[in-house]
Design an enzyme around this catalytic site. Structure first.
Site, mmCIF file in Angstrom:
data_model
loop_
_atom_site.group_PDB
_atom_site.id
_atom_site.type_symbol
_atom_site.label_atom_id
_atom_site.label_comp_id
_atom_site.label_asym_id
_atom_site.label_seq_id
_atom_site.Cartn_x
_atom_site.Cartn_y
_atom_site.Cartn_z
ATOM 1 N N ARG A 136 -8.874 -10.122 -3.678
ATOM 2 C CA ARG A 136 -8.996 -9.319 -4.908
ATOM 3 C C ARG A 136 -9.186 -10.229 -6.120
ATOM 4 N NH1 ARG A 136 -3.632 -6.127 -4.224
ATOM 5 N NH2 ARG A 136 -4.010 -5.357 -6.347
ATOM 6 N N ARG B 130 2.435 -1.825 -1.331
ATOM 7 C CA ARG B 130 1.030 -1.449 -1.162
ATOM 8 C C ARG B 130 0.390 -2.285 -0.074
ATOM 9 N NH1 ARG B 130 -1.820 -1.043 -7.023
ATOM 10 N NH2 ARG B 130 -3.425 -2.213 -5.944
ATOM 11 N N ARG C 234 -15.266 -2.691 -13.580
ATOM 12 C CA ARG C 234 -14.864 -3.915 -12.894
ATOM 13 C C ARG C 234 -15.988 -4.944 -12.894
ATOM 14 N NH1 ARG C 234 -10.130 -2.171 -10.774
ATOM 15 N NH2 ARG C 234 -9.185 -3.238 -9.087
ATOM 16 N N ARG D 82 6.171 -6.371 -6.238
ATOM 17 C CA ARG D 82 5.873 -4.989 -6.652
ATOM 18 C C ARG D 82 6.328 -3.987 -5.584
ATOM 19 N NH1 ARG D 82 0.164 -3.397 -8.765
ATOM 20 N NH2 ARG D 82 -0.553 -4.466 -6.900
ATOM 21 N N LYS E 145 -1.894 -4.206 -15.783
ATOM 22 C CA LYS E 145 -2.771 -3.181 -16.383
ATOM 23 C C LYS E 145 -2.148 -1.790 -16.287
ATOM 24 C CE LYS E 145 -6.221 -3.986 -13.618
ATOM 25 N NZ LYS E 145 -5.676 -5.061 -12.765
HETATM 26 P P1 AP5 Z 1 0.860 -3.633 -12.415
HETATM 27 O O1 AP5 Z 1 1.053 -2.970 -13.727
HETATM 28 O O2 AP5 Z 1 0.959 -2.798 -11.186
HETATM 29 O O3 AP5 Z 1 -0.487 -4.488 -12.419
HETATM 30 P P2 AP5 Z 1 -1.991 -4.031 -12.278
HETATM 31 O O4 AP5 Z 1 -2.786 -4.982 -13.084
HETATM 32 O O5 AP5 Z 1 -2.138 -2.572 -12.548
HETATM 33 O O6 AP5 Z 1 -2.195 -4.352 -10.743
HETATM 34 P P3 AP5 Z 1 -3.072 -3.659 -9.627
HETATM 35 O O7 AP5 Z 1 -2.798 -4.439 -8.375
HETATM 36 O O8 AP5 Z 1 -2.842 -2.182 -9.538
HETATM 37 O O9 AP5 Z 1 -4.504 -3.951 -10.130
HETATM 38 P P4 AP5 Z 1 -5.790 -3.976 -9.281
HETATM 39 O O10 AP5 Z 1 -6.823 -4.013 -10.331
HETATM 40 O O11 AP5 Z 1 -5.891 -5.019 -8.257
HETATM 41 O O12 AP5 Z 1 -5.653 -2.671 -8.405
HETATM 42 P P5 AP5 Z 1 -6.243 -1.208 -8.549
HETATM 43 O O13 AP5 Z 1 -5.173 -0.267 -8.203
HETATM 44 O O14 AP5 Z 1 -6.990 -1.044 -9.827
HETATM 45 O O15 AP5 Z 1 1.919 -4.836 -12.327
HETATM 46 C C1 AP5 Z 1 2.050 -5.574 -11.131
HETATM 47 C C2 AP5 Z 1 3.545 -5.872 -10.866
HETATM 48 O O16 AP5 Z 1 4.036 -6.761 -11.886
HETATM 49 C C3 AP5 Z 1 4.435 -4.629 -10.932
HETATM 50 O O17 AP5 Z 1 5.467 -4.784 -9.999
HETATM 51 C C4 AP5 Z 1 4.992 -4.648 -12.380
HETATM 52 O O18 AP5 Z 1 6.258 -4.041 -12.465
HETATM 53 C C5 AP5 Z 1 5.070 -6.146 -12.659
HETATM 54 N N1 AP5 Z 1 4.768 -6.494 -14.052
HETATM 55 C C6 AP5 Z 1 3.828 -5.920 -14.873
HETATM 56 N N2 AP5 Z 1 3.802 -6.546 -16.057
HETATM 57 C C7 AP5 Z 1 4.724 -7.569 -15.976
HETATM 58 C C8 AP5 Z 1 5.158 -8.569 -16.898
HETATM 59 N N3 AP5 Z 1 4.648 -8.683 -18.124
HETATM 60 N N4 AP5 Z 1 6.103 -9.444 -16.481
HETATM 61 C C9 AP5 Z 1 6.635 -9.355 -15.227
HETATM 62 N N5 AP5 Z 1 6.281 -8.407 -14.315
HETATM 63 C C10 AP5 Z 1 5.322 -7.526 -14.689
HETATM 64 O O19 AP5 Z 1 -7.358 -1.239 -7.392
HETATM 65 C C11 AP5 Z 1 -6.990 -1.289 -6.038
HETATM 66 C C12 AP5 Z 1 -8.247 -1.265 -5.195
HETATM 67 O O20 AP5 Z 1 -8.974 -0.035 -5.441
HETATM 68 C C13 AP5 Z 1 -9.269 -2.374 -5.503
HETATM 69 O O21 AP5 Z 1 -8.982 -3.569 -4.807
HETATM 70 C C14 AP5 Z 1 -10.570 -1.716 -5.032
HETATM 71 O O22 AP5 Z 1 -10.673 -1.726 -3.618
HETATM 72 C C15 AP5 Z 1 -10.385 -0.271 -5.477
HETATM 73 N N6 AP5 Z 1 -10.851 -0.060 -6.850
HETATM 74 C C16 AP5 Z 1 -10.128 0.293 -7.933
HETATM 75 N N7 AP5 Z 1 -10.879 0.388 -9.021
HETATM 76 C C17 AP5 Z 1 -12.140 0.095 -8.636
HETATM 77 C C18 AP5 Z 1 -13.376 -0.005 -9.321
HETATM 78 N N8 AP5 Z 1 -13.475 0.234 -10.641
HETATM 79 N N9 AP5 Z 1 -14.485 -0.336 -8.596
HETATM 80 C C19 AP5 Z 1 -14.436 -0.555 -7.281
HETATM 81 N N10 AP5 Z 1 -13.283 -0.507 -6.569
HETATM 82 C C20 AP5 Z 1 -12.139 -0.187 -7.242
#
Ligand code: AP5
Length: 221
Positions: free
Chosen positions: A171, A160, A91, A128, A16
């Site tokens: 998650r 992370r 979410r 990552r 994402k």
């Molecule tokens: P990446 O682009 O980083 O993936 P992502 O989907 O953004 O992953 P996140 O782990 O950041 O998502 P998340 O939803 O769990 O975490 P968030 O930060 O929102 O890609 C991942 C890896 O793969 C990278 O190394 C990239 O280079 C590689 N890659 C990407 N595309 C690829 C491809 N096509 N092929 C191969 N490799 C690829 O949330 C973190 C925490 O914050 C949550 O757990 C929660 O506690 C809190 N939080 C955040 N938002 C909310 C909300 N709305 N409500 C409540 N709590 C929240």
């Protein structure tokens, strides 16, 4: 003015963040990433940052109330007035209801569902590496020029805290709990399902192809 709001939705590690960045460049739109906003609060050591630390490290969701406040502030900013990409929000159905309360009636919501299997998620997250400046890499799929150091600012890369396998499993549980509720909602102008299990540029091209079909983006390069 009516806005197109693109909601980047998918499991942790589905890409994402990576895709939001590429789409933001193509459409010249800002990104509101709730994960990044929360991590910034933590880095800055604010009260809110301290409040959410343990929750995030366990892989649980932060309360809707806190998250909607962060989103509402950013949606009001001047740069968000012509459209925006929301990464990692909403979410669940409650967050979607909160979002509907704070946007304009004329705003159009497009859900971009980046679909990736759980096993692929685990592989992506294990590789990552992130930088405090916000840059995001993968040791195999998006390597840096100098191993272990950020291409953008030169700082040493980190893993992370919530990328430990047990936390990632939690998650994923949270994601699957909310998945159907979001997909079954009739509040989106369109749900765009994307095969996230392709290379990074292929996923981007598929997203762009769909977005180009939306009237006001006919002229993207
Ligand atoms: P990446 O682009 O980083 O993936 P992502 O989907 O953004 O992953 P996140 O782990 O950041 O998502 P998340 O939803 O769990 O975490 P968030 O930060 O929102 O890609 C991942 C890896 O793969 C990278 O190394 C990239 O280079 C590689 N890659 C990407 N595309 C690829 C491809 N096509 N092929 C191969 N490799 C690829 O949330 C973190 C925490 O914050 C949550 O757990 C929660 O506690 C809190 N939080 C955040 N938002 C909310 C909300 N709305 N409500 C409540 N709590 C929240």
């Amino acid at each position: 003015m009516a806005r197109n709001i693109f909601l980047m939705f998918g499991p942790p590690g589905s890409g994402k963040g990576t895709q939001s960045e590429m789409l933001a460049k193509a459409l010249n739109l800002p990104i509101i990433s709730t994960g990044d906003l929360l991590r910034e609060e933590r880095r800055a050591g604010t009260e809110l940052g301290k409040q959410v630390e343990a929750i995030m490290d366990r892989g649980d969701l932060v309360s809707n109330e806190l998250v909607i406040k962060l989103v509402a502030q950013r949606l009001n900013d001047e740069d968000s007035q012509e459209g925006v990409i929301l990464d990692g929000f909403p979410r669940n159905q409650e967050q979607l209801a909160d979002l509907l309360r704070i946007i304009r009636e004329t705003d159009a919501l497009y859900l971009i569902h980046v679909d990736v299997d759980d096993e692929v998620v685990l592989e992506r997250i294990t590789g990552r590496r992130v930088c405090a400046c916000g840059a995001n890499y993968h040791i195999k799929y998006k390597p840096t020029q100098k191993e272990g150091y950020c291409d953008k600012c030169g700082a040493e890369l980190e893993i992370r805290k919530d990328d430990q396998p047990e936390v990632v499993k939690n998650r994923l549980v949270k994601y699957h709990e909310a998945l159907q509720g979001i997909l079954n909602s009739n509040k989106f102008k369109q749900v765009i399902k994307i095969n996230g299990q392709q290379s990074i540029p292929e996923v981007h091209n598929d997203i762009l192809e769909e977005v180009e079909k939306i009237n006001n983006y006919e002229d993207i390069d």
